[in-house]
Design a protein around this motif. Structure first.
Motif, mmCIF file in Angstrom:
data_model
loop_
_atom_site.group_PDB
_atom_site.id
_atom_site.type_symbol
_atom_site.label_atom_id
_atom_site.label_comp_id
_atom_site.label_asym_id
_atom_site.label_seq_id
_atom_site.Cartn_x
_atom_site.Cartn_y
_atom_site.Cartn_z
ATOM 1 N N GLN A 117 0.829 -1.212 0.000
ATOM 2 C CA GLN A 117 0.000 0.000 0.000
ATOM 3 C C GLN A 117 0.859 1.255 0.000
ATOM 4 N N PHE A 118 0.535 2.157 -0.915
ATOM 5 C CA PHE A 118 1.207 3.454 -0.988
ATOM 6 C C PHE A 118 0.090 4.497 -0.994
ATOM 7 N N CYS A 119 -0.148 5.088 0.157
ATOM 8 C CA CYS A 119 -1.316 5.951 0.364
ATOM 9 C C CYS A 119 -2.563 5.205 -0.091
ATOM 10 N N GLU A 120 -3.319 5.799 -1.034
ATOM 11 C CA GLU A 120 -4.581 5.167 -1.420
ATOM 12 C C GLU A 120 -4.406 4.134 -2.532
ATOM 13 N N LYS A 121 -3.179 3.960 -3.023
ATOM 14 C CA LYS A 121 -2.927 3.001 -4.104
ATOM 15 C C LYS A 121 -2.268 1.731 -3.573
ATOM 16 N N PHE A 122 -2.404 0.662 -4.364
ATOM 17 C CA PHE A 122 -1.708 -0.581 -4.040
ATOM 18 C C PHE A 122 -0.741 -0.899 -5.171
ATOM 19 N N SER A 126 3.341 5.763 -12.795
ATOM 20 C CA SER A 126 4.190 6.959 -12.713
ATOM 21 C C SER A 126 4.321 7.429 -11.254
ATOM 22 N N MET A 127 3.332 7.111 -10.440
ATOM 23 C CA MET A 127 3.405 7.528 -9.035
ATOM 24 C C MET A 127 4.363 6.645 -8.224
ATOM 25 N N TYR A 167 8.095 7.598 -6.963
ATOM 26 C CA TYR A 167 8.455 8.283 -5.718
ATOM 27 C C TYR A 167 9.017 7.315 -4.676
#
Lengths: 477, 140
Positions: free
Chosen positions: B36-41, B72-73, B76
């Motif tokens: 999990q990366f904030c609201e994304k998986f 693309s996110m 980070y």
């Protein structure tokens, strides 16, 4: 109109939001609550309204009667409710007013999929939610043409009403708003105190979604009845229409509104998202505000998006914002789900998820240092508290997540309550700042501000440029 | 018809299994799925011993454009980011996007009846946006 009279209402949507009201509710012009939520939390809300109304100057309240829900698909006001098997049919028949000789739809009662021991003798019924049942009783119970019997079965339409039932319905909706809080104190215990219970600062007309001319004709009858029956200066009509209808019937709507006696109009444009709206849609909104305001009407946006505060110098009278979730919304509700942390970007006037915001900052090379962040993104007290090293602090501060206490091993993390609080206070502070700035701004200052803010962003600023062009056109004509 | 289509298209889970094999062969033994990366998986993430090289992969059966947007996110938190797609006759768009964005491209194709094989088609450009604190935040 004196600029000081412009309004910013804060809409409370859940008990959790009381913490924000307690801390900064007094900074707003008033509190607003939807009638269905009032029905499910009338004790807490009545107490809050009373407290805020006793302040100097008082902070008033408004109860949105949300009558439109009875004109939408009944599934939005119904839910599956567990009940003992032997009482299921009787309860459905009594609460949905289904006669004994009328067949009960077979799919309105179902077995519980995985019943617990305590649910062994229970089933689920597809019944109207209690809060909406209470509202339907208050709005339709003394109307003789069976309106109440249709609630929960099919949407009400204009043809279901006649002149008499419109008048009674309008009277009921006025009376509901006027007495909602008083009713809470209507016991012997509070008998000496009842006279001091505050009335709502604004009373709203009933409303249904306008999608076509027929709907508009029906709403005109409702508004006329409201004009006649509610002569007080704090009456306001609600105009809820689709984006297409506003765009295609601009002049007709401006004329219709100008012929209504009431001067305050709460506007809700269904399907309208300011940042995604096309130029013509945005223009329809801006021109509607500007033209009706020239005719002496005060338009308040019931679901104001990020750009709306910039319209105060162009005639907008007020905005309403939720504390949580999205700023704008459709008439057809979406499932609530678990809240995600959303960050309002003041210089871009949009609110979006934390990672998407971070992505925007990086792609636009913004916020490399804390001072860059304060200059180009936000310098509210919350940002100053958490953003000490520029954008690298952004995700850990606003996007902090953890496993819920109930499932500490995962699989999914949720925003911590601290992160949600930070996002919410940041949003409220930012919106208050926009509102206060716009109160004394001139039209030209707004255009300059949009230009300056657009210059900060390399991309994702099309909505700002669209608005700037529209405002420049209006100013030059 | 629908059945036949499903038979030829592995689920994203099967794709991730093939991707996992690929990076194990490359020496990345620290692997995780659905990070999990904030609201994304992130579908798949792997890293070397000291986490000096981190690889993230977005696997998509359909909509490559969405996959590249999401991937693309991941720049980070990862040094190298890939999108994995099924190899078929319609991969031009994915190739174009990979070249335009600098995100790598992995082709997944059927090897045997129920086995899939992943191969790197386009090597990604190393991310300039990786933030060690965020990587730590994801991997911890």
């Amino acid at each position: 109109m004196n600029e000081r009279e412009k309004k910013f209402f804060l809409r409370i949507g859940s008990n959790k939001e009381k913490q924000y009201i307690k801390k900064i509710g007094t900074l707003f012009s008033g509190l607003m609550v939807k009638a269905n939520y009032f029905e499910s939390a009338h004790g807490m809300l009545s107490g809050t309204f009373l407290k805020f109304n006793s302040l100097l100057p008082p902070v008033g309240y408004v109860i949105d009667p949300i009558t439109y829900v009875f004109g939408r698909d009944p599934r939005y006001i119904k839910s599956w409710q567990k009940i003992n098997k032997d009482k299921a049919e009787d309860k459905l028949r009594s609460e949905l007013r289904i006669e004994a000789n009328e067949e009960l739809p077979s799919d309105w009662i179902r077995e519980i999929e995985t019943p617990t021991k305590a649910q062994k003798n229970k089933v689920e019924i597809y019944n109207i939610k209690k809060a909406y049942q209470n509202l339907a009783d208050a709005y339709f119970s003394n109307i003789d043409n069976n309106l109440l019997c249709m609630v929960g079965k099919r949407p009400l339409i204009g043809n279901d009403f006649n002149a008499n039932s419109i008048n009674t319905f309008v009277k009921n909706v006025i009376s509901y708003q006027e007495q909602a809080v008083t009713r809470h104190y209507d016991t012997t215990k509070y008998s000496d105190f009842r006279e001091t219970v505050p009335k709502p600062s604004i009373v709203l007309s009933p409303y249904f979604l306008i999608e076509n001319q027929e709907d508009l004709n029906f709403m005109l009858e409702i508004w006329r009845s409201f004009d006649t029956q509610y002569g007080e200066g704090n009456g306001a009509i609600v105009l809820q229409c689709t984006t297409n209808f506003l765009e295609d019937n601009h002049n007709r709507l401006v004329d219709a509104i100008s012929n209504i006696e009431k001067n305050i109009i709460f506007l809700w444009i269904d399907g309208f998202y300011e940042e995604n709206a096309s130029s013509t849609q945005l223009e329809a909104y801006v021109k509607f505000v500007s033209e009706t305001s020239s005719n002496g009407k005060n338009i308040a946006n019931l679901y104001a998006g990020g750009l709306s505060p910039l319209l105060f110098p162009f005639g907008l009278y007020g905005i309403v914002n939720n504390i949580g979730y999205g700023m704008q919304r459709d008439a057809e509700p979406v499932e609530g789900g678990i809240p995600t942390a959303q960050f309002y970007i003041p210089t871009l006037h949009i609110r979006q998820q934390v990672l998407a915001s971070y992505d925007l900052f990086i792609r636009n090379e913004l916020g490399n240092s804390n001072n860059d962040f304060y200059r180009d993104i936000c310098s509210c007290p919350i940002c100053k508290e958490g953003i000490k090293n520029g954008v690298r602090d952004f995700i850990p501060f606003y996007g902090q997540m953890d496993y819920p206490k109930s499932k500490p091993e995962g699989p999914k993390k949720y925003p911590t309550s601290a992160a949600l609080k930070r996002c919410t206070f940041h949003f409220l502070f930012s919106r208050l700042r926009e509102f206060k700035w716009a109160l004394s701004a001139t039209k030209q200052e707004v255009i300059t501000k949009i230009e300056q803010e657009s210059n900060i962003w390399r991309s994702n600023k099309d909505h700002m440029e669209r608005l700037k062009t529209i405002l420049e056109d209006i100013t030059s004509t | 018809m629908a059945q036949a289509k499903n038979k030829n298209n592995p689920s994203e889970k099967k794709m991730v299994e093939a991707i996992s094999d690929l990076f194990r062969r490359e020496g990345y033994n620290n692997q995780r799925t659905e990070s999990q990366f904030c609201e994304k998986f992130i579908d798949f993430i792997c890293w070397d011993k000291k986490a000096t090289k981190v690889v993230a992969v977005e696997a998509k059966v359909k909509s490559p454009a969405k996959a590249f947007k999401q991937a693309s996110m991941y720049r980070y938190v990862a040094d190298y980011v890939y999108v994995a797609v099924l190899r078929n006759g319609r991969n031009e768009r994915a190739i174009e996007l990979a070249i335009a964005t600098g995100i790598g491209l992995i082709f997944v194709r059927r090897d045997t009846l129920d086995r899939y094989y992943a191969k790197i088609k386009i090597v990604p450009i190393k991310s300039n946006y990786k933030d060690e604190n965020l990587t730590k935040y994801i991997l911890d």
